[in-house]
Design a protein around this motif. Structure first.
Motif, PDB file in Angstrom:
ATOM      1  N   TYR A   1       0.912  -1.238  -0.054  1.00 59.32           N
ATOM      2  CA  TYR A   1      -0.015   0.086  -0.071  1.00 59.32           C
ATOM      3  C   TYR A   1       0.673   1.318   0.057  1.00 59.32           C
ATOM      4  O   TYR A   1       0.341   2.396  -0.227  1.00 59.32           O
TER       5      TYR A   1
ATOM      6  N   SER B   1      -4.300  -1.015  -5.915  1.00 60.45           N
ATOM      7  CA  SER B   1      -5.556  -0.397  -6.432  1.00 60.45           C
ATOM      8  C   SER B   1      -6.539  -0.336  -5.237  1.00 60.45           C
ATOM      9  O   SER B   1      -6.271  -1.083  -4.152  1.00 60.45           O
ATOM     10  N   LYS B   2      -7.456   0.595  -5.113  1.00 62.18           N
ATOM     11  CA  LYS B   2      -8.481   0.654  -4.312  1.00 62.18           C
ATOM     12  C   LYS B   2      -9.221  -0.590  -4.243  1.00 62.18           C
ATOM     13  O   LYS B   2      -9.699  -0.843  -3.098  1.00 62.18           O
TER      14      LYS B   2
ATOM     15  N   MET C   1      -7.485  -3.167  -2.121  1.00 64.94           N
ATOM     16  CA  MET C   1      -7.429  -2.779  -0.890  1.00 64.94           C
ATOM     17  C   MET C   1      -8.801  -3.345  -0.103  1.00 64.94           C
ATOM     18  O   MET C   1      -8.865  -3.839   0.884  1.00 64.94           O
ATOM     19  N   ILE C   2      -9.799  -2.945  -0.799  1.00 63.61           N
ATOM     20  CA  ILE C   2     -11.029  -3.368  -0.275  1.00 63.61           C
ATOM     21  C   ILE C   2     -11.353  -5.046  -0.359  1.00 63.61           C
ATOM     22  O   ILE C   2     -11.884  -5.388   0.691  1.00 63.61           O
TER      23      ILE C   2
END
Length: 529
Positions: free
Chosen positions: A428, A452-453, A456-457
């Protein structure tokens, strides 16, 4: 800027030189060692082929395992008592909902295994070492994380992983004692009905051969035993299937979706079945060709997942609410073929005990070398830990509840919570830190990039699933164990207290609603009080 050098011992290796002319580095294994020396000034460079190919330059290891032996260890590390407990897990979720959840859990667990190996390879390239263990990967992730407070407690992060590894692997060893004792007793009592001792006596008797087994120090020595154990697994599973596929009832005779209150027990039992997370890195570290491991992991775990789902569905469909903590305990005790399945699988678990025991002894290795007489300390540790697992098994000889507790309490952290945390901490961060060292490595494009988001999610969702399962599963399992300890009558347990003569398990005289598709009905919930 100088980097601090990790100075950690690795059995069978003394030094490692990734590039000609560079200062030699000791390979990383256990994160519990102190960082006493400074790390090399050489920054990590994705563009240098020597850095990229560092894993191919591992020095000759006389105990290295081949791809075939690695596959054997991977299968053996994942096909154990957890496989035989999956019909009980399906019973806690429902004949339709259970397999769906089990498939989802298989995908998540294998993905987390891959994340762990990926992060390990990343830090190996970065540090110029051939291998790392689980706790060291966590330690490195904390060191390079964007959280300053966490950077200051990198040793504590590694120690936390080691604690859960010790609890999980020794917990597996406890379950193995219970499993072997109950299955062997069900066979013996058929021939000596009036003189066969109880389950606890059989556990104590098993301590002697187990203690001797604990002195095997290298997985390579067990390669042929693992091969034989895998053959025994196939034979015993074939025998088990021979019994469970006969006269199967219709699907609508079992609840499609069980009551929500039993889902935590499903989670604990199912996550326990994926018991190989603790041995993934040790097995990969012992490989002669580590670059082949991803293919072995995916192919091996595909076989494992298929077995899990198939046996879970058929076993619960056959025995319903009378299913035991291990389906072998439901087989007819007087049938010689069923007896052979119990003995064969007990041999499988006997070999599996050392594979699980290998991890805590590997963790304790660097600490034991600090003693004045390290050989004696090592021997004492092996005997003590073997005795501890035996005593804990004797204290709580309930296979189903033991499996659910170990799975929910410790396996959830190792299999579902720690891997995404490590992945986030590793990838991250911005593309480079203060020394220009890339924190993300793209093997195809050989360039750095940011997480990427969506990734992460995904990691956060996996962590939440693990935390919810940990809390709910642990609470329910402890409640059941307290009930076990509150009774002195062992004669009516699935464990073989009734001699293994019957094929049914006791269950509470309590009903809970379950959905059968277009109607709600009731079914009995198994228990051991």
């Amino acid at each position: 800027m100088e980097k601090e050098k990790l100075n950690i011992q690795r059995q069978s290796y003394s030094t490692f030189s990734p590039m000609a002319g560079n200062e030699q580095k000791q390979p990383l294994l256990n994160g519990s060692e102190e960082n006493e020396n400074k790390r090399s000034e050489k920054p990590y460079n994705n563009n240098e082929q020597t850095e990229v190919d560092i894993m191919t330059q591992v020095p000759e290891n006389p105990h290295a395992t081949s791809d075939a032996a690695t596959m054997m260890h991977l299968l053996k590390g994942n096909i154990g008592t957890g496989l035989l407990s999956l019909p009980l897990a399906i019973q806690h979720a429902g004949i339709i909902f259970g397999p769906v959840l089990l498939l989802l859990m298989a995908i998540i667990c294998v993905h987390c295994m891959r994340l762990l190996v990926k992060c390990s390879k990343h830090f190996c390239r970065q540090e110029g070492v051939p291998f790392m263990d689980y706790s060291t990967v966590m330690k490195m992730a904390a060191r390079h994380s964007p959280i300053v407070k966490l950077q200051q407690h990198e040793n504590a992060a590694g120690t936390l992983v080691n604690i859960f590894l010790m609890i999980t692997q020794l917990g597996f060893c406890c379950v193995y004692f219970v499993f072997m004792a109950q299955n062997i007793r069900q066979v013996v009592i058929q021939y000596f009905p009036n003189s066969t001792p109880g389950d606890r006596i059989f556990m104590a008797m098993l301590f002697v051969p187990i203690a001797l087994l604990s002195f095997i120090r290298h997985l390579k020595i067990l390669a042929w035993f693992s091969f034989l154990a895998n053959i025994a697994t196939l034979v015993s599973l074939a025998i088990i299937l021979r019994y469970v596929v006969e006269d199967l009832p219709a699907f609508n005779t079992r609840p499609y979706i069980a009551n929500a209150s039993t889902i935590p027990m499903f989670f604990g039992t199912a996550i326990y079945a994926f018991e190989g997370i603790g041995v993934i890195l040790p097995i990969e570290n012992e490989m002669r060709n580590p670059s082949h491991f991803p293919g072995i992991l995916y192919s091996g775990m595909s076989v494992v997942s298929f077995l899990y789902i198939s046996l879970g569905i058929i076993g619960y469909l056959k025995y319903g609410d009378t299913i035991c903590g291990s389906i072998t305990l439901n087989l007819p005790g007087a049938d010689p073929l069923a007896q052979s399945a119990k003995i064969l699988y007990s041999f499988v678990i006997f070999v599996g005990w050392l594979i699980q025991f290998y991890v805590p002894m590997q963790l304790a290795g660097p600490w034991l070398k600090k003693f004045r007489f390290p050989v004696a300390a090592d021997a004492a540790m092996r005997i003590s830990l073997a005795a501890l697992t035996c005593l804990l098994a004797i204290a709580i000889p309930n296979l189903g509840d033991y499996i659910a507790l170990i799975g929910a309490f410790s396996s959830s952290f190792l299999a579902l919570i720690f891997p995404p945390i490590i992945h986030i901490l590793t990838f991250y961060s911005p593309a480079s830190n203060e020394i220009g060292e890339p924190l993300i490595y793209d093997e195809n494009n050989k360039r750095s990039k940011k997480m990427s988001k969506l990734t992460m999610i995904k990691d956060l969702v996996i962590m939440i699933i693990g935390l919810v399962g940990f809390l709910a599963g642990t609470i329910v399992a402890i409640q059941n164990i307290i009930k076990d300890l509150g009774t002195d009558d062992d004669s009516d347990k699935c464990s073989g207290g009734a001699g293994g003569i019957t094929t049914t398990a006791p269950y509470y005289n309590v009903t809970t609603p379950a959905w059968h598709g277009n109607q709600t009905t009731s079914f009995s919930t198994p228990g051991f009080v």
